[in-house]
Enzyme design. Structure first.
Site, PDB file in Angstrom:
ATOM      1  N   LYS A   1       4.380   9.616  -3.557  1.00 48.48           N
ATOM      2  CA  LYS A   1       5.339  10.711  -3.482  1.00 48.48           C
ATOM      3  C   LYS A   1       6.092  10.772  -4.800  1.00 48.48           C
ATOM      4  O   LYS A   1       6.296   9.747  -5.423  1.00 48.48           O
ATOM      5  CB  LYS A   1       6.322  10.498  -2.322  1.00 48.48           C
ATOM      6  CG  LYS A   1       5.682  10.314  -0.959  1.00 48.48           C
ATOM      7  CD  LYS A   1       5.195  11.619  -0.370  1.00 48.48           C
ATOM      8  CE  LYS A   1       4.434  11.351   0.934  1.00 48.48           C
ATOM      9  NZ  LYS A   1       3.891  12.527   1.575  1.00 48.48           N
TER      10      LYS A   1
ATOM     11  N   HIS B   1      -8.512  13.222   5.200  1.00 55.47           N
ATOM     12  CA  HIS B   1      -7.172  13.702   5.548  1.00 55.47           C
ATOM     13  C   HIS B   1      -7.347  14.951   6.400  1.00 55.47           C
ATOM     14  O   HIS B   1      -8.062  15.860   6.016  1.00 55.47           O
ATOM     15  CB  HIS B   1      -6.394  14.007   4.257  1.00 55.47           C
ATOM     16  CG  HIS B   1      -4.960  14.341   4.506  1.00 55.47           C
ATOM     17  ND1 HIS B   1      -3.936  13.547   4.076  1.00 55.47           N
ATOM     18  CD2 HIS B   1      -4.385  15.380   5.155  1.00 55.47           C
ATOM     19  CE1 HIS B   1      -2.777  14.081   4.441  1.00 55.47           C
ATOM     20  NE2 HIS B   1      -3.021  15.194   5.100  1.00 55.47           N
TER      21      HIS B   1
ATOM     22  N   ASP C   1      -2.264  12.559  -1.914  1.00 55.44           N
ATOM     23  CA  ASP C   1      -1.978  13.435  -0.784  1.00 55.44           C
ATOM     24  C   ASP C   1      -3.028  14.537  -0.721  1.00 55.44           C
ATOM     25  O   ASP C   1      -3.853  14.692  -1.626  1.00 55.44           O
ATOM     26  CB  ASP C   1      -0.547  13.971  -0.829  1.00 55.44           C
ATOM     27  CG  ASP C   1       0.100  13.875   0.557  1.00 55.44           C
ATOM     28  OD1 ASP C   1      -0.635  13.996   1.559  1.00 55.44           O
ATOM     29  OD2 ASP C   1       1.311  13.659   0.642  1.00 55.44           O
ATOM     30  N   GLU C   2      -2.975  15.300   0.387  1.00 54.53           N
ATOM     31  CA  GLU C   2      -4.067  16.245   0.639  1.00 54.53           C
ATOM     32  C   GLU C   2      -4.151  17.330  -0.423  1.00 54.53           C
ATOM     33  O   GLU C   2      -5.237  17.833  -0.714  1.00 54.53           O
ATOM     34  CB  GLU C   2      -3.931  16.854   2.041  1.00 54.53           C
ATOM     35  CG  GLU C   2      -2.847  17.918   2.228  1.00 54.53           C
ATOM     36  CD  GLU C   2      -1.442  17.345   2.344  1.00 54.53           C
ATOM     37  OE1 GLU C   2      -1.258  16.138   2.149  1.00 54.53           O
ATOM     38  OE2 GLU C   2      -0.515  18.134   2.624  1.00 54.53           O
TER      39      GLU C   2
ATOM     40  N   LYS D   1       6.791  11.271  12.441  1.00 57.44           N
ATOM     41  CA  LYS D   1       7.349  12.615  12.385  1.00 57.44           C
ATOM     42  C   LYS D   1       6.380  13.692  12.880  1.00 57.44           C
ATOM     43  O   LYS D   1       6.786  14.831  13.094  1.00 57.44           O
ATOM     44  CB  LYS D   1       7.777  12.935  10.944  1.00 57.44           C
ATOM     45  CG  LYS D   1       6.613  13.142   9.978  1.00 57.44           C
ATOM     46  CD  LYS D   1       7.072  13.504   8.557  1.00 57.44           C
ATOM     47  CE  LYS D   1       5.849  13.656   7.662  1.00 57.44           C
ATOM     48  NZ  LYS D   1       6.187  13.861   6.245  1.00 57.44           N
TER      49      LYS D   1
ATOM     50  N   HIS E   1      -6.850  10.508   9.864  1.00 61.50           N
ATOM     51  CA  HIS E   1      -5.470  10.483  10.360  1.00 61.50           C
ATOM     52  C   HIS E   1      -5.487  10.907  11.824  1.00 61.50           C
ATOM     53  O   HIS E   1      -6.014  11.968  12.157  1.00 61.50           O
ATOM     54  CB  HIS E   1      -4.602  11.434   9.539  1.00 61.50           C
ATOM     55  CG  HIS E   1      -4.450  10.981   8.123  1.00 61.50           C
ATOM     56  ND1 HIS E   1      -3.251  10.533   7.623  1.00 61.50           N
ATOM     57  CD2 HIS E   1      -5.347  10.859   7.118  1.00 61.50           C
ATOM     58  CE1 HIS E   1      -3.412  10.181   6.353  1.00 61.50           C
ATOM     59  NE2 HIS E   1      -4.676  10.370   6.023  1.00 61.50           N
TER      60      HIS E   1
ATOM     61  N   LYS F   1      -2.604   6.192  -1.570  1.00 58.22           N
ATOM     62  CA  LYS F   1      -3.380   7.373  -1.227  1.00 58.22           C
ATOM     63  C   LYS F   1      -2.889   8.589  -1.989  1.00 58.22           C
ATOM     64  O   LYS F   1      -1.684   8.796  -2.125  1.00 58.22           O
ATOM     65  CB  LYS F   1      -3.219   7.620   0.278  1.00 58.22           C
ATOM     66  CG  LYS F   1      -3.802   8.906   0.786  1.00 58.22           C
ATOM     67  CD  LYS F   1      -3.587   9.049   2.291  1.00 58.22           C
ATOM     68  CE  LYS F   1      -4.059  10.397   2.762  1.00 58.22           C
ATOM     69  NZ  LYS F   1      -3.250  11.496   2.212  1.00 58.22           N
TER      70      LYS F   1
END
Lengths: 144, 486
Positions: free
Chosen positions: B177, B295, B205-206, B335, B328, B203
């Site tokens: 992030k 993902h 991200d998508e 969340k 996933h 990882k």
């Protein structure tokens, strides 16, 4: 920063915890036996992460079902190889697994010098990496 | 069917009368079975709606055609054979009347080894069909004969663990992030810190592909520097899921080949690349000894609402057949959407060699997985170290737990965040194996470890009150005590 001092090889299930006591090792063995795993004891002085085949301290104990007896074998191994890495694995022979289901270190050398990262620079900024254990540069048996 | 000449007279007759409904049909071992949740239009009978779905997802069109008689059309017709009202729908409830319809398809309707072909029938035209107000594919029984035409996971849980030399505990990961905007050099810093601190994987991200702020080659090179440096620091095998998603297969193969040439143990793709592209990448991954992470970008557009689309458990089945190694599949406590019973159904579908019918977990059929390898589920999104005992309770040990914010947002830095998670993980696994009731005593196990591990102490303090208690939209229709059957 981390709480780690110097190098500590963190392979296995419990390397981020304080070294396991005999009672804690016995509890893990009891769990493995309850799940039907065969316990195997292995040792090495070459802890490279791709060194798959550590030396076997005897055969896997397929028929030994007593945690205390297994702990005795572990202690035999630790006494014979006090400065080696010793790991305990629990092997699951059931269909669909047929692989280790547990693996944890129960002995390690007093000091762990760790690994050098060798970089071979190639074209296009491409780097080929090699890990080399400082200890394993000496002959087997004279490393720690 | 009565008089055949009468049946094939030009004109329109109900689907049920065309042979797409057969209450006495006994599904064959080799049939593909689909279970749909059907909301018929006003005035459409539930059996006719089910027959219409069977028709539109197999051979039928809206009118009688004489060319049926050139084929063994009875075999090619899908057969709706069972319709049951969905519990807690219809008059007196908040939901309009829905039905579960079971439809059987002969094996010869499908091309071997092709998710695209299977889905073109099962979720093709039929979802836009006017006779139904809404339609959801809830589950499928895939016959062993058909499963055996698929490669399945390129690597599988067993071989992945052997390659990584990691056993007996969940794997730990984090997503870099911020998702977008970091340069390659800055990005690799996050990867290095997290891996050195104790994670197994970091990882992409998508939506990290090859944007103006960071082109893919730059990312791959810096990430592999980070991976190897962390491996040297810890003596462990480390990995970073390099996202090879791109606009064309050629670009994806180029990126995957480059990742492999740099020694990466794993690459990743997004669900949005499509079923055929996923199968191609699974073949590539098997051939090149690289683990394939998926993902599930995009799935919630069609899997979340209960009345229309498809259940995620069907995606799990298709992805196990298509051949991914990671997917996933929910966290329960994080969340993102996830009812505990439903998530158990997804995880079992991915990891078991055989799943029995379990209505409370949303599994409508017995399913033999025919030695297809196991897929490693990934739990990601809004989870932190303080939930470790709950995560292990719900998800077991064959799972990748991914703490993105829960690693990178740690007050003492990324390495400390990673260490907190790893210590929490090992402490809870140790306690579980020792026979501690981690569901009830997990918090004390974590507090005890936090006494000697300052990063864990800080993590527990920072996130102690964080939980995401929203009601799930995708829940079971059956409670464990229900006697209702389908």
């Amino acid at each position: 920063m981390t709480t780690q001092k110097g190098t500590r090889i963190t392979q296995g299930q419990f390397s981020f915890l304080p070294d396991l006591t005999d009672a804690q090792i016995t509890a893990q063995i009891a769990y493995a036996l309850k799940r039907g795993y065969a316990i195997n004891i292995e040792y090495t002085d070459d802890p490279h992460p791709r060194n798959t085949y550590w030396e076997m301290f005897g055969m896997p104990m397929f028929d030994l079902k007593d945690p205390a007896g297994i702990l005795m074998e572990i202690n035999n191994c630790r006494k014979t190889f006090p400065k080696h890495y010793v790991r305990v694995t629990g092997f699951d022979s059931s269909r669909g697994w047929e692989t280790p289901r547990m693996s944890f270190i129960v002995n390690r050398p007093p000091s762990e010098p760790g690994f050098a990262l060798m970089r071979q620079e190639g074209p296009g900024r491409n780097v080929q990496y090699t890990l080399s254990s400082y200890a394993a540069r000496r002959p087997e048996g004279e490393r720690y | 069917m009565g008089n055949t000449a009468e049946r094939y007279k030009a004109g329109v007759i109900p689907y049920a009368k065309m042979g797409y409904w057969d209450a006495d049909y006994q599904p064959k071992e080799t049939d593909v079975i689909a279970l749909f949740r059907v909301t018929p239009q006003e005035g459409v009978d539930s059996i006719e709606a089910a027959a219409a779905i069977a028709g539109e997802s197999s051979t039928a069109t809206w009118t009688v055609v004489w060319t049926d008689r050139l084929t063994a059309c009875d075999l090619y017709r899908a057969k709706a054979y069972r319709v049951d009202p969905v519990p807690n729908t219809g008059p007196g409830t908040k939901t309009e009347q829905q039905y579960f319809a079971c439809i059987a398809y002969d094996l010869d309707l499908f091309e071997e080894g092709s998710i695209a072909n299977l889905t073109a029938s099962i979720i093709g035209n039929v979802f836009g069909f006017k006779a139904v107000k809404a339609l959801r594919l809830e589950d499928m029984r895939i016959p062993v004969a058909y499963l055996k035409t698929f490669q399945g996971p390129a690597t599988g849980i067993v071989v992945e663990r052997e390659r990584l030399d990691k056993f007996g505990r969940p794997l730990l990961g984090a997503t870099t992030k911020p998702k977008l905007g970091l340069s390659g050099r800055n990005y690799g810093r996050v990867v290095y810190e997290a891996l050195k601190g104790g994670l197994d994987f970091v990882k992409d991200d998508e939506n990290i592909n090859s944007q103006p702020f960071m082109h893919w080659r730059d990312r791959f090179l810096y990430c592999m520097e980070a991976v190897n440096k962390a491996a040297a620091a810890t003596g462990e095998v480390k990995g970073h899921y390099l996202n090879v998603t791109a606009g064309t297969m050629e670009d994806m193969y180029e990126r995957a080949d480059f990742a492999k040439s740099l020694g990466s143990v794993i690459v990743m793709i997004d669900l949005v690349i499509g079923y055929t592209a996923i199968q191609s990448m699974a073949k590539w991954a098997r051939k090149n000894d690289v683990i394939l992470h998926l993902h599930r970008a995009g799935n919630s557009t069609y899997s979340r609402q209960k009345n229309h689309g498809m259940n995620f458990r069907v995606i799990c089945k298709w992805m196990r057949m298509a051949g991914v190694d990671h997917i996933h599949a929910g966290t329960v406590v994080g969340k993102l959407e996830g009812d505990p019973l439903m998530i158990k159904g997804f995880y079992d579908t991915l990891r078991e060699t055989h799943t029995a019918q379990s209505l409370e977990n949303g599994l409508f059929f017995d399913q033999d997985w025919a030695s297809l390898k196991k897929v490693m589920p990934v739990a990601s999104g809004g989870i932190h170290a303080g939930q470790m005992h709950q995560l292990i309770h719900y998800l077991g040990e064959d799972v990748v737990l991914q703490f993105g914010g829960g690693t990178i947002g740690h007050p003492m830095g990324i390495q400390a965040g990673a260490t907190a998670n790893r210590v929490a993980l090992e402490a809870v696994i140790q306690a579980r194996n020792e026979g501690v009731d981690i569901w009830n005593e997990g918090p004390q196990v974590l507090e005890k470890a936090a006494k000697w591990c300052a990063p864990l102490k800080a993590a527990l303090e920072t996130w102690k009150d964080i939980s995401f208690n929203y009601t799930s939209t995708d829940t079971a229709d059956f409670v464990p005590t229900a006697t209702a059957s389908v």
